[in-house]
Structures are given as structure tokens and as C-alpha cells.
Design a protein around this motif. Structure first.
Motif, PDB file in Angstrom:
ATOM      1  N   ILE A 169     -40.678  30.522 -66.373  1.00 53.89           N
ATOM      2  CA  ILE A 169     -39.901  31.609 -65.774  1.00 53.89           C
ATOM      3  C   ILE A 169     -40.032  32.878 -66.608  1.00 53.89           C
ATOM      4  O   ILE A 169     -40.229  33.983 -66.074  1.00 53.89           O
ATOM      5  CB  ILE A 169     -38.415  31.201 -65.632  1.00 53.89           C
ATOM      6  CG1 ILE A 169     -38.276  30.118 -64.558  1.00 53.89           C
ATOM      7  CG2 ILE A 169     -37.548  32.403 -65.279  1.00 53.89           C
ATOM      8  CD1 ILE A 169     -36.903  29.501 -64.478  1.00 53.89           C
ATOM      9  N   GLY A 170     -39.984  32.723 -67.928  1.00 50.24           N
ATOM     10  CA  GLY A 170     -40.136  33.875 -68.820  1.00 50.24           C
ATOM     11  C   GLY A 170     -41.494  34.534 -68.668  1.00 50.24           C
ATOM     12  O   GLY A 170     -41.604  35.767 -68.602  1.00 50.24           O
ATOM     13  N   ASP A 171     -42.560  33.709 -68.579  1.00 54.14           N
ATOM     14  CA  ASP A 171     -43.913  34.250 -68.430  1.00 54.14           C
ATOM     15  C   ASP A 171     -44.090  34.944 -67.081  1.00 54.14           C
ATOM     16  O   ASP A 171     -44.732  35.995 -66.981  1.00 54.14           O
ATOM     17  CB  ASP A 171     -44.947  33.125 -68.552  1.00 54.14           C
ATOM     18  CG  ASP A 171     -45.208  32.743 -70.000  1.00 54.14           C
ATOM     19  OD1 ASP A 171     -44.672  33.428 -70.894  1.00 54.14           O
ATOM     20  OD2 ASP A 171     -45.939  31.749 -70.230  1.00 54.14           O
ATOM     21  N   ILE A 172     -43.556  34.332 -66.028  1.00 54.17           N
ATOM     22  CA  ILE A 172     -43.675  34.919 -64.687  1.00 54.17           C
ATOM     23  C   ILE A 172     -43.017  36.291 -64.648  1.00 54.17           C
ATOM     24  O   ILE A 172     -43.582  37.265 -64.142  1.00 54.17           O
ATOM     25  CB  ILE A 172     -43.044  33.988 -63.626  1.00 54.17           C
ATOM     26  CG1 ILE A 172     -43.896  32.713 -63.466  1.00 54.17           C
ATOM     27  CG2 ILE A 172     -42.905  34.694 -62.278  1.00 54.17           C
ATOM     28  CD1 ILE A 172     -43.240  31.633 -62.634  1.00 54.17           C
ATOM     29  N   MET A 173     -41.828  36.396 -65.239  1.00 57.03           N
ATOM     30  CA  MET A 173     -41.120  37.679 -65.261  1.00 57.03           C
ATOM     31  C   MET A 173     -41.862  38.689 -66.130  1.00 57.03           C
ATOM     32  O   MET A 173     -41.963  39.870 -65.786  1.00 57.03           O
ATOM     33  CB  MET A 173     -39.696  37.471 -65.768  1.00 57.03           C
ATOM     34  CG  MET A 173     -38.826  36.636 -64.832  1.00 57.03           C
ATOM     35  SD  MET A 173     -37.166  36.311 -65.494  1.00 57.03           S
ATOM     36  CE  MET A 173     -36.471  37.969 -65.477  1.00 57.03           C
ATOM     37  N   ALA A 174     -42.413  38.239 -67.251  1.00 64.04           N
ATOM     38  CA  ALA A 174     -43.133  39.136 -68.158  1.00 64.04           C
ATOM     39  C   ALA A 174     -44.381  39.713 -67.501  1.00 64.04           C
ATOM     40  O   ALA A 174     -44.811  40.828 -67.821  1.00 64.04           O
ATOM     41  CB  ALA A 174     -43.511  38.391 -69.434  1.00 64.04           C
ATOM     42  N   LEU A 224     -43.262  29.394 -59.285  1.00 67.69           N
ATOM     43  CA  LEU A 224     -42.955  28.508 -60.412  1.00 67.69           C
ATOM     44  C   LEU A 224     -43.762  27.220 -60.319  1.00 67.69           C
ATOM     45  O   LEU A 224     -44.308  26.735 -61.316  1.00 67.69           O
ATOM     46  CB  LEU A 224     -41.456  28.202 -60.430  1.00 67.69           C
ATOM     47  CG  LEU A 224     -40.936  27.342 -61.587  1.00 67.69           C
ATOM     48  CD1 LEU A 224     -41.375  27.904 -62.930  1.00 67.69           C
ATOM     49  CD2 LEU A 224     -39.422  27.225 -61.522  1.00 67.69           C
ATOM     50  N   LYS A 225     -43.886  26.687 -59.106  1.00 71.31           N
ATOM     51  CA  LYS A 225     -44.689  25.482 -58.912  1.00 71.31           C
ATOM     52  C   LYS A 225     -46.153  25.753 -59.276  1.00 71.31           C
ATOM     53  O   LYS A 225     -46.803  24.952 -59.959  1.00 71.31           O
ATOM     54  CB  LYS A 225     -44.583  25.003 -57.464  1.00 71.31           C
ATOM     55  CG  LYS A 225     -45.438  23.776 -57.171  1.00 71.31           C
ATOM     56  CD  LYS A 225     -45.292  23.332 -55.719  1.00 71.31           C
ATOM     57  CE  LYS A 225     -46.183  22.129 -55.411  1.00 71.31           C
ATOM     58  NZ  LYS A 225     -46.022  21.657 -54.012  1.00 71.31           N
ATOM     59  N   SER A 226     -46.674  26.894 -58.796  1.00 71.35           N
ATOM     60  CA  SER A 226     -48.064  27.257 -59.082  1.00 71.35           C
ATOM     61  C   SER A 226     -48.296  27.385 -60.588  1.00 71.35           C
ATOM     62  O   SER A 226     -49.312  26.932 -61.115  1.00 71.35           O
ATOM     63  CB  SER A 226     -48.418  28.573 -58.379  1.00 71.35           C
ATOM     64  OG  SER A 226     -49.709  28.998 -58.731  1.00 71.35           O
ATOM     65  N   TYR A 227     -47.350  28.000 -61.288  1.00 74.07           N
ATOM     66  CA  TYR A 227     -47.468  28.162 -62.738  1.00 74.07           C
ATOM     67  C   TYR A 227     -47.541  26.796 -63.424  1.00 74.07           C
ATOM     68  O   TYR A 227     -48.388  26.559 -64.287  1.00 74.07           O
ATOM     69  CB  TYR A 227     -46.279  28.956 -63.269  1.00 74.07           C
ATOM     70  CG  TYR A 227     -46.378  29.271 -64.756  1.00 74.07           C
ATOM     71  CD1 TYR A 227     -46.782  30.519 -65.189  1.00 74.07           C
ATOM     72  CD2 TYR A 227     -46.067  28.307 -65.718  1.00 74.07           C
ATOM     73  CE1 TYR A 227     -46.867  30.810 -66.550  1.00 74.07           C
ATOM     74  CE2 TYR A 227     -46.159  28.584 -67.070  1.00 74.07           C
ATOM     75  CZ  TYR A 227     -46.561  29.833 -67.482  1.00 74.07           C
ATOM     76  OH  TYR A 227     -46.669  30.116 -68.821  1.00 74.07           O
ATOM     77  N   LEU A 228     -46.649  25.899 -63.040  1.00 77.38           N
ATOM     78  CA  LEU A 228     -46.602  24.580 -63.686  1.00 77.38           C
ATOM     79  C   LEU A 228     -47.858  23.759 -63.376  1.00 77.38           C
ATOM     80  O   LEU A 228     -48.292  22.940 -64.190  1.00 77.38           O
ATOM     81  CB  LEU A 228     -45.353  23.827 -63.235  1.00 77.38           C
ATOM     82  CG  LEU A 228     -44.017  24.426 -63.708  1.00 77.38           C
ATOM     83  CD1 LEU A 228     -42.856  23.756 -63.003  1.00 77.38           C
ATOM     84  CD2 LEU A 228     -43.880  24.320 -65.218  1.00 77.38           C
ATOM     85  N   GLN A 229     -48.449  23.993 -62.204  1.00 77.86           N
ATOM     86  CA  GLN A 229     -49.661  23.260 -61.839  1.00 77.86           C
ATOM     87  C   GLN A 229     -50.892  23.799 -62.550  1.00 77.86           C
ATOM     88  O   GLN A 229     -51.784  23.053 -62.929  1.00 77.86           O
ATOM     89  CB  GLN A 229     -49.878  23.329 -60.323  1.00 77.86           C
ATOM     90  CG  GLN A 229     -48.941  22.453 -59.516  1.00 77.86           C
ATOM     91  CD  GLN A 229     -49.155  22.617 -58.031  1.00 77.86           C
ATOM     92  OE1 GLN A 229     -49.364  23.719 -57.535  1.00 77.86           O
ATOM     93  NE2 GLN A 229     -49.105  21.513 -57.297  1.00 77.86           N
ATOM     94  N   GLY A 282     -50.383  28.933 -65.729  1.00 80.66           N
ATOM     95  CA  GLY A 282     -50.340  30.386 -65.888  1.00 80.66           C
ATOM     96  C   GLY A 282     -49.974  31.082 -64.604  1.00 80.66           C
ATOM     97  O   GLY A 282     -49.850  30.452 -63.564  1.00 80.66           O
ATOM     98  N   THR A 283     -49.770  32.403 -64.679  1.00 78.87           N
ATOM     99  CA  THR A 283     -49.436  33.182 -63.490  1.00 78.87           C
ATOM    100  C   THR A 283     -50.697  33.643 -62.788  1.00 78.87           C
ATOM    101  O   THR A 283     -51.740  33.797 -63.405  1.00 78.87           O
ATOM    102  CB  THR A 283     -48.598  34.416 -63.866  1.00 78.87           C
ATOM    103  OG1 THR A 283     -49.343  35.180 -64.824  1.00 78.87           O
ATOM    104  CG2 THR A 283     -47.264  34.020 -64.452  1.00 78.87           C
ATOM    105  N   LYS A 284     -50.578  33.875 -61.493  1.00 86.71           N
ATOM    106  CA  LYS A 284     -51.701  34.381 -60.708  1.00 86.71           C
ATOM    107  C   LYS A 284     -51.352  35.768 -60.167  1.00 86.71           C
ATOM    108  O   LYS A 284     -50.216  36.038 -59.813  1.00 86.71           O
ATOM    109  CB  LYS A 284     -51.983  33.461 -59.514  1.00 86.71           C
ATOM    110  CG  LYS A 284     -52.547  32.104 -59.883  1.00 86.71           C
ATOM    111  CD  LYS A 284     -52.838  31.340 -58.613  1.00 86.71           C
ATOM    112  CE  LYS A 284     -53.457  29.991 -58.918  1.00 86.71           C
ATOM    113  NZ  LYS A 284     -53.732  29.228 -57.683  1.00 86.71           N
ATOM    114  N   THR A 285     -52.351  36.621 -60.095  1.00 82.08           N
ATOM    115  CA  THR A 285     -52.158  37.901 -59.445  1.00 82.08           C
ATOM    116  C   THR A 285     -51.971  37.660 -57.956  1.00 82.08           C
ATOM    117  O   THR A 285     -52.750  36.933 -57.344  1.00 82.08           O
ATOM    118  CB  THR A 285     -53.394  38.798 -59.674  1.00 82.08           C
ATOM    119  OG1 THR A 285     -53.539  39.028 -61.069  1.00 82.08           O
ATOM    120  CG2 THR A 285     -53.243  40.117 -58.955  1.00 82.08           C
TER     121      THR A 285
END
Length: 385
Positions: free
Chosen positions: A82-87, A97-102, A105-108
Motif C-alpha cells: 500500500i505504501g509503495d502504491i501510494m508513493a 493491491l492484488k496486482s502488486y502482490l502478484q 511492484g506497481t504498474k503504470t
């Protein structure tokens, strides 16, 4: 029962995670995956984590220490995600959040991703989906697959200018309205902070009934296109469409086995892809020639390429009127109405539910037709009293 945590990031955002180990998902060894359920603002997603437990151990009121430790590790991972997604300026949604955990990392979030997600929700309403499909393809092609948060007002103004250059006022207005709807959806889902198309004033204008004259058709038929195979095929499609009045989306589903000869004419009956209304078109001789030339298999290309190549043919033939697929439909309607076919019949040929749209947008009697009809009446002998 599963572990559950709840937090409220703002007064408007709700967030919860739950952990489960379901007996119904046991493998042959009796183990089941640890399952994470994420709910953010009512949006729920489930994710099977790469660890397995015995459900009977997990569901104990007092769980083994190793289970508690692993669940705590995933709680920490969720908070870090959650912190990384917001950053990274991404919205904190259940899907993100599901995509990040899978993926780790975050995606554009690009325009194509937005369109795919938006259109995915429209699939339950097929008629609306079809109305948006062409518009979304055009928007993506013009703006490009850029990050949605970077789309500017200037890009939207250019998009509308391109629309007005490529389409009739009603179509360009419809496409731009759908663009606003798409970006409003992005805002509602936290993917954009402002709607860059919001300030654009959309005008439909007065419908102009334009069509290709017989002279225009003759110029197109006279073009020497033997060395330009793609344009030669597009010309044949043009002649077929002007001979049937079929919309391009119906042309794509053309089935030669449904052509029926009735007396001296060939008819084709189907339901319109756009509205589902049945139409019966009479195929003019020029269109029958095209069918025979290709053994019933029309040389179809994408609607976008078709409209692009039609403009090339227009320039080669020296025609001022901008040729589009819609213009060819109007050309057929104009020909029929001004050759004595009643407006009610023309509406049936085009697949209109009533004559209002036929008369307002597609065809009107020319001054020559009006004059000829009145002259015919005036030249009639007076009735015997």
C-alpha cells in the motif's frame, strides 16, 4: 474463520483484509492454500498465496506459532505494498493491491488498460458495448497508449479536432461524449485526478445530408487502380456499400447465403448489429457485380483503414465530398428516395425503426425530384365532374 484486519484511510475509504484456509480447497495431502481476501471501498478480490496449511490447524482458536508468523509476514507485505502504491501515485484499489502482490511492484496504468477495464464492465450490456467499441479504438489510436494520469487538455482538444475532421458532426460529438465518460470513469476509480476533456464544449451541429452523385460514382468506377490492390478492393467495397446502404458493422457480418433473388432483384435480410432491428436491403446491380467478383466473400478490412483509404480514393477521383462509410449509406438512401421509393420503404431498407431519422439525417427529396413530381401532377388531365 480467518484473520481479519480493518482500517479507514479517510472518511471515504474502507479497507479490510481477511485470511482463510478453506477445507474445500484441500489437495490429496490434505493441505489448502492460504487465501487472502482484499476489500477496498466495496471492491473485493481474492488471492491464493504460495503457502499451504492443514485447514484443521489454521481454523483452531489457538493456531500453531508458524501459522501466526506467516500471516503476520503477509500483513506486513500488504502494508508495504500500500505504501509503495501510494508513493508511485497509483490509486489504492483492490485490483492494484492484488496486482502488486502478484508481480512484486506497481504498474503504470495506461490508456489501453483503462479502456480494457472500462469495456470489460460494459460487456453485460452488448448494445452499449458495441456503441463504445469503435470510439475506444479511435481514441486509443489518436492519443496513444500513454499513462492516463499524463493525458492533457491539449491532447483532448486535438482529439476533438481530429474527430471533426474525420467524421460527421453527430459522430464526432458522440465519440467525444464517450471520451468524457471514459475519463469520468477513470476519476471515479481514482485513476485520474481531473477529467482533461471536461471543459470541451461538444456541438452536434445541424445534420447535413450529403451523398455521392451519379457523376461521382462514375468517376470512382473509372479510376485505374490495377496497380493498387488495396485501393482496388476498397473501391469494390465502396461500390457494394453504395449499392446496399449497409452500415460497415453489418457489412462485416455479410453472409452471401442470405442473398435471395426475388423476381429481377436481389434482397438481403438480417438484423442490424447496432440496434438489432431487422432490415431488408435490395442490392443494386453494381453490388451484385461485386458479390460475383469475390464469390460472395467481401474483401473486408478494419473500419479505420477503410475510412482512411476512402479518402485516398476521393482525392484520386477529384471528388470534393468527404467519403466515409456513413456517406455511402446516405448515398444509397438518397438514390432510393429520389427514384420513387417511398420513405417508409427506405427506412425498412436501412433498418430504421421509423421514418424520422431516415428523413432528418439520411435523405430528402431534391428540388429536381420535387419539381418533377409536381409537374407530373399538374400535367394530369382534369377529373371528369
Amino acid at each position: 474463520m480467518g484473520y481479519k484486519t480493518m482500517r479507514t484511510a479517510t472518511t471515504r475509504t474502507t479497507f479490510s483484509t481477511s485470511y482463510y484456509c478453506r477445507q474445500s480447497k484441500q489437495n490429496k495431502a490434505g493441505l489448502a492454500p492460504l487465501e487472502l481476501c482484499i476489500i477496498i471501498n466495496g471492491e473485493r478480490v481474492n488471492l491464493n498465496l504460495p503457502v499451504k496449511f492443514y485447514p484443521k490447524d489454521f481454523n483452531k482458536k489457538r493456531k500453531p506459532v508458524e501459522i501466526d508468523n506467516i500471516v503476520d509476514q503477509y500483513r506486513t507485505k500488504v502494508n508495504e505494498a500500500i505504501g509503495d502504491i501510494m508513493a508511485n501515485g497509483q490509486p489504492v484499489t483492490a485490483a492494484n493491491l492484488k496486482s502488486y502482490l502478484q508481480t512484486g511492484g506497481t504498474k503504470t496504468f495506461t490508456l489501453s488498460m483503462l479502456i480494457n477495464r472500462f469495456m470489460g464492465e460494459l460487456r453485460t450490456t452488448p448494445k452499449t458495448y458495441r456503441k463504445y467499441e469503435l470510439a475506444m479504438d479511435y481514441i486509443l489510436n489518436k492519443i496513444g497508449d500513454v499513462e492516463v494520469s499524463t493525458i492533457t487538455v491539449g491532447q483532448c482538444n486535438k482529439l476533438y479536432a481530429d474527430l471533426k475532421a474525420d467524421f460527421l458532426p453527430s459522430t464526432s460529438a458522440g465519440y467525444m461524449t464517450k471520451t468524457k465518460t471514459l475519463f469520468a470513469y477513470a476519476m471515479d476509480n481514482g485513476l485520474m485526478k481531473i477529467n482533461p476533456a471536461n471543459g470541451i464544449k461538444i456541438t452536434k451541429g445541424t445534420p447535413t445530408i450529403s451523398y455521392l452523385s451519379n457523376d461521382d460514382i462514375s468517376k470512382i468506377k473509372a479510376l485505374r487502380l490495377e496497380d493498387y490492390d488495396r485501393l482496388n478492393k476498397v473501391r469494390d467495397l465502396l461500390l457494394f456499400q453504395a449499392s446496399t446502404g449497409m452500415a460497415y458493422c453489418d457489412l462485416v457480418h455479410f453472409d452471401n447465403s442470405m442473398v435471395v433473388k426475388k423476381g429481377d432483384v436481389y434482397t438481403y435480410t438480417d438484423n442490424r448489429q447496432k440496434t438489432g432491428i431487422e432490415f431488408t436491403t435490395v442490392i443494386l446491380p453494381m453490388g451484385v457485380e461485386v458479390i460475383n467478383k469475390y464469390d460472395g466473400q467481401l474483401p473486408l478490412i478494419s473500419n479505420q483503414k477503410y475510412n482512411q483509404y476512402l479518402k485516398e480514393i476521393q482525392k484520386l477521383a477529384g471528388i470534393d465530398t468527404v467519403i466515409t462509410t456513413h456517406l455511402l449509406r446516405k448515398t444509397y438512401a438518397h438514390y432510393m428516395l429520389n427514384n420513387g421509393v417511398r420513405i417508409e420503404t427506405v427506412a425498412r431498407l436501412l433498418g430504421h425503426s421509423n421514418t424520422n431519422i431516415t428523413q432528418r439525417i439520411y435523405c430528402r427529396k431534391t428540388s429536381d425530384t420535387v419539381a418533377a413530381e409536381v409537374a407530373a401532377v399538374l400535367n394530369q388531365p382534369e377529373p371528369i365532374s
